[in-house]
Motif scaffolding. Structure first.
Motif, PDB file in Angstrom:
ATOM      1  N   LEU A 157       0.868  -1.171   0.000  1.00  0.00           N
ATOM      2  CA  LEU A 157       0.000   0.000   0.000  1.00  0.00           C
ATOM      3  C   LEU A 157       0.903   1.217   0.000  1.00  0.00           C
ATOM      4  N   ALA A 158       0.661   2.125  -0.948  1.00  0.00           N
ATOM      5  CA  ALA A 158       1.581   3.235  -1.123  1.00  0.00           C
ATOM      6  C   ALA A 158       0.842   4.553  -1.224  1.00  0.00           C
ATOM      7  N   GLY A 159       1.389   5.546  -0.540  1.00  0.00           N
ATOM      8  CA  GLY A 159       0.951   6.920  -0.674  1.00  0.00           C
ATOM      9  C   GLY A 159       2.158   7.780  -0.982  1.00  0.00           C
ATOM     10  N   ALA A 160       1.954   9.069  -1.038  1.00  0.00           N
ATOM     11  CA  ALA A 160       3.057   9.968  -1.366  1.00  0.00           C
ATOM     12  C   ALA A 160       4.153   9.944  -0.310  1.00  0.00           C
ATOM     13  N   ASP A 161       3.794   9.660   0.947  1.00  0.00           N
ATOM     14  CA  ASP A 161       4.756   9.768   2.046  1.00  0.00           C
ATOM     15  C   ASP A 161       5.089   8.453   2.723  1.00  0.00           C
ATOM     16  N   LEU A 162       4.495   7.351   2.277  1.00  0.00           N
ATOM     17  CA  LEU A 162       4.710   6.091   2.987  1.00  0.00           C
ATOM     18  C   LEU A 162       4.362   4.910   2.090  1.00  0.00           C
ATOM     19  N   ARG A 163       5.212   3.864   2.155  1.00  0.00           N
ATOM     20  CA  ARG A 163       4.919   2.578   1.529  1.00  0.00           C
ATOM     21  C   ARG A 163       4.963   1.529   2.626  1.00  0.00           C
ATOM     22  N   VAL A 164       3.936   0.680   2.676  1.00  0.00           N
ATOM     23  CA  VAL A 164       3.892  -0.360   3.695  1.00  0.00           C
ATOM     24  C   VAL A 164       3.570  -1.703   3.047  1.00  0.00           C
ATOM     25  N   VAL A 165       4.105  -2.770   3.641  1.00  0.00           N
ATOM     26  CA  VAL A 165       3.856  -4.133   3.171  1.00  0.00           C
ATOM     27  C   VAL A 165       3.418  -4.963   4.369  1.00  0.00           C
ATOM     28  N   ALA A 260      11.552   9.190   6.922  1.00  0.00           N
ATOM     29  CA  ALA A 260      12.651   9.637   6.058  1.00  0.00           C
ATOM     30  C   ALA A 260      13.816   8.661   6.051  1.00  0.00           C
ATOM     31  N   ARG A 261      13.829   7.711   6.993  1.00  0.00           N
ATOM     32  CA  ARG A 261      14.974   6.793   7.102  1.00  0.00           C
ATOM     33  C   ARG A 261      14.753   5.473   6.370  1.00  0.00           C
ATOM     34  N   TYR A 262      13.598   5.286   5.720  1.00  0.00           N
ATOM     35  CA  TYR A 262      13.395   4.038   4.992  1.00  0.00           C
ATOM     36  C   TYR A 262      12.502   4.284   3.769  1.00  0.00           C
ATOM     37  N   ASP A 263      12.528   3.310   2.854  1.00  0.00           N
ATOM     38  CA  ASP A 263      11.744   3.400   1.618  1.00  0.00           C
ATOM     39  C   ASP A 263      10.461   2.597   1.691  1.00  0.00           C
ATOM     40  N   ALA A 264      10.416   1.589   2.536  1.00  0.00           N
ATOM     41  CA  ALA A 264       9.195   0.816   2.761  1.00  0.00           C
ATOM     42  C   ALA A 264       9.264   0.181   4.132  1.00  0.00           C
ATOM     43  N   ALA A 265       8.104   0.007   4.724  1.00  0.00           N
ATOM     44  CA  ALA A 265       8.016  -0.620   6.040  1.00  0.00           C
ATOM     45  C   ALA A 265       7.361  -1.985   5.901  1.00  0.00           C
ATOM     46  N   LEU A 266       8.007  -3.015   6.449  1.00  0.00           N
ATOM     47  CA  LEU A 266       7.386  -4.331   6.534  1.00  0.00           C
ATOM     48  C   LEU A 266       6.640  -4.407   7.854  1.00  0.00           C
ATOM     49  N   CYS A 267       5.351  -4.695   7.780  1.00  0.00           N
ATOM     50  CA  CYS A 267       4.508  -4.719   8.968  1.00  0.00           C
ATOM     51  C   CYS A 267       3.999  -6.134   9.199  1.00  0.00           C
ATOM     52  N   MET A 268       3.774  -6.496  10.441  1.00  0.00           N
ATOM     53  CA  MET A 268       3.508  -7.883  10.766  1.00  0.00           C
ATOM     54  C   MET A 268       2.043  -8.263  10.638  1.00  0.00           C
TER      55      MET A 268
END
Length: 336
Positions: A157-165, A260-268
């Protein structure tokens, strides 16, 4: 002269808001910057819907995907897909399920043949498809089936300020904790890193890996999953050359400085991923399927049966999905 392939947009649930947001996306295309596209749908249905909603969108049937390029400036190009039953807004009819699935099949076939730049799927109503005999859990799994994939694709799921998986998706919180494995986290991380490089042009992707438990488990006081499941996955990702950090306490991962410190977040689990991305990009979030041999995006919302046919549907998320699909397809084209 070679004509660049257009985006292929699927019908989605005809009783939902898919048709309306497609019409609105075409009407606002110059202001929103969506790439040229065609839709696989019933042109009579879309023409009637435009008239009923007062949308000044001319609809034109095309015989082939390649014909759409000459049409898309003057009218919405529609590759005809017949429906078996009349469409009543807000009331899905399983009789139309085969047409919904055929729209997906045709879009994927066109993308795999290089005749469409990417696939953008309008939302489906899974209950109606199940009643029509559809045997896949959802869009993502069906697309993997069409691609003949052995490995599971990954949902971003991606928005302008955040990508999450999300590593686990549509399961209960209890089941998410029970089913979480190191291998699943590593798989999501590897697919995500590869897609960030291939489709987003991020040559050295940075992944932040969320902890399952509050405060990353407090050294085991709140559960040992982060020690025994998540931390080994982070170590395995690092060992394979991926810049991954974690497990990180989820409550401090999503403020601006942290993002700002990552390009995508892996979420559990599902809500750990979707709450932050929907808070930041509720109207403009995009669902992206990573790991497929073709580009696929979708608006990050459902069929909205409660407002179907009222003219109140917002096309912002579909427009964002179209722009992202176009950018991803262009990135793949440059790397081909």
């Amino acid at each position: 002269m070679t004509v660049r392939p257009l985006l292929a947009v699927t019908m989605g649930e005809p009783a939902g808001i898919g048709g309306e947001i497609v019409l609105k996306a075409w009407a606002g295309r110059r202001e929103t910057g969506v790439p040229p596209f065609f839709v696989i749908d019933d042109p009579v249905r879309l023409g009637d819907l435009a008239a009923r909603l007062g949308l000044a969108v001319p609809v034109r049937a095309v015989a082939e995907a390649e014909d759409a390029a000459a049409v898309c400036d003057a009218a919405l190009p529609v590759l005809p897909q017949a429906l078996a039953a009349p469409v009543v807004p807000g009331r899905p009819d399983p009789a139309n399920g085969p047409a919904v699935v055929a729209s997906i099949d045709r879009a994927v076939g066109l993308a795999r043949a290089g005749r469409a730049a990417a696939v953008v799927t309008c939302p489906i109503q899974k209950s109606a498809l199940y009643a029509a005999g559809f045997r896949h859990p959802g869009h993502t799994e069906y697309l993997a089936h069409l691609a003949g994939m052995d490995e599971e694709p990954v949902m971003m799921l991606a928005g302008a300020d955040l990508r999450v998986v999300p590593v686990t998706i549509h399961v209960s919180l209890r089941r998410a904790a029970e089913s979480l494995t190191t291998a699943a986290i590593v798989h999501c991380g590897r697919v995500t890193a590869a897609a960030l490089a291939r489709d987003f042009g991020i040559l050295a992707p940075r992944l932040a890996v969320a902890a399952l438990n509050p405060h990353a488990g407090e050294g085991g006081a709140m559960g040992r999953e982060d020690i025994e499941v998540v931390a080994p996955a982070v170590a395995a990702l690092k060992a394979s050359g991926i810049d991954a950090v974690g497990p990180l306490p989820a409550d401090t991962m999503f403020h601006a400085a942290a993002r700002a410190r990552y390009d995508a977040a892996l979420c559990m689990y599902h809500d750990q991923a979707l709450i932050p991305v929907k808070t930041l990009a509720f109207d403009s979030g995009v669902n992206v399927t990573l790991g497929l041999p073709f580009v696929r995006t979708s608006p990050d919302h459902g069929t909205a049966l409660d407002i179907a046919g009222t003219g109140r549907a917002d096309a912002t998320s579909l427009e964002a999905a179209m722009r992202m699909a176009g950018a991803m397809a262009a990135m793949r084209g440059r790397r081909a």
